[in-house]
Design a protein around this motif. Sequence first.
Motif, short mmCIF file in Angstrom:
data_model
loop_
_atom_site.label_atom_id
_atom_site.label_comp_id
_atom_site.label_asym_id
_atom_site.label_seq_id
_atom_site.Cartn_x
_atom_site.Cartn_y
_atom_site.Cartn_z
N ASN A 88 39.51 11.50 32.96
CA ASN A 88 40.97 11.53 33.05
C ASN A 88 41.56 12.39 31.94
OD1 ASN A 88 42.81 9.08 34.69
ND2 ASN A 88 40.60 9.25 35.02
N LEU A 108 43.44 15.90 32.47
CA LEU A 108 44.81 16.09 32.02
C LEU A 108 44.94 17.42 31.28
CD1 LEU A 108 47.67 14.98 31.74
CD2 LEU A 108 46.93 13.82 29.64
N CYS A 156 45.19 17.20 44.64
CA CYS A 156 45.65 15.95 44.00
C CYS A 156 46.16 14.96 45.04
CB CYS A 156 46.74 16.26 42.98
SG CYS A 156 46.16 17.06 41.48
N THR A 180 45.04 7.46 39.11
CA THR A 180 45.89 7.72 37.95
C THR A 180 45.94 9.19 37.58
OG1 THR A 180 44.02 7.17 36.49
CG2 THR A 180 45.61 5.42 36.97
N ILE A 181 44.78 9.82 37.50
CA ILE A 181 44.77 11.22 37.06
C ILE A 181 45.29 12.16 38.13
CG2 ILE A 181 42.36 11.64 37.74
CD1 ILE A 181 44.41 13.11 34.76
N THR A 223 49.07 11.92 38.33
CA THR A 223 49.64 12.70 37.23
C THR A 223 49.56 14.19 37.53
OG1 THR A 223 48.95 10.99 35.65
CG2 THR A 223 49.50 13.17 34.76
N ASN A 253 36.00 19.47 33.09
CA ASN A 253 36.38 18.50 34.12
C ASN A 253 35.27 18.32 35.14
OD1 ASN A 253 38.65 16.91 35.48
ND2 ASN A 253 38.12 18.36 37.08
#
Length: 260
Positions: free
Chosen positions: A16, A20, A54, A74-75, A78, A176
């Motif tokens: 995560n 980000l 996403c 969550t990631i 975002t 990532n």
Amino acid sequence: MSSTEVARTAVGILGNIIALFLFLSPVPTFISIWKKGSVEQYSPVPYLATFINCMVWVLYGLPMVHPHSTLVVTINGTGFVIELVYLILFIVFSNRGNRLRVIMIVLVEIIFVAIVALLTLTMVHTTDRRSMIVGTICILFNIMMYASPLSVMKMVIRTKSVEYMPFFLSLAAFGNGIAWTTYALIRFDLFITVPNGLGTLFAAAQLTLYAMFYKSTKRQLAERKQGKVEMDLAQVVVTAEPMDKAQNGGGGGVHEVRRT
């Protein structure tokens, strides 16, 4: 919680954090676009690919599709917001043709994901089957996201310049890919392993191009800057009135600078 789950959660949290940084890595690029008031030769393709990527991963991570995937939601949730901001900026600072094209692609992507979500949640009644359907779509779009810089890589090879392939975006994509591949291998998840494994290879290829063409890019930028300075100097003509003319009231000693 077993040690395997603890390790997977820890790697997921790390994933995560790295993701980000991946989503935020284009910030310097968009600051430059903002200052110049133009997107220049930057391509919207990586941001369009990441935007839909996403969205489909948020759908995949929902409890009614693939349980126990909170970190995926969550990631990517975002990332969805961040990519939307990038695309808005891209639309604002593009010319009319590019602006309309980007808007149309964004609308098509949103409609596509909405249709997939509606059909999957209403017509498929088990999480296993939902995971398989949405996961397969995720693989395709995740590969598109990682492969989207290929067009830019082609330009890099042709021009021998990495000016328009942001370094931090490639570096963050590499980190990532490693993090999420590890996450998927701890408790094997084919739908996360395949695209992120390929993504690691694509990002490594981009970093290799940086190593190959970094010096030539610096040289081209220096030559361009020098050429601009010389052109500006050539456009400036300085004329001075003779001093004896000044004594006859001709404004001597005053230099007039004219731009031709």
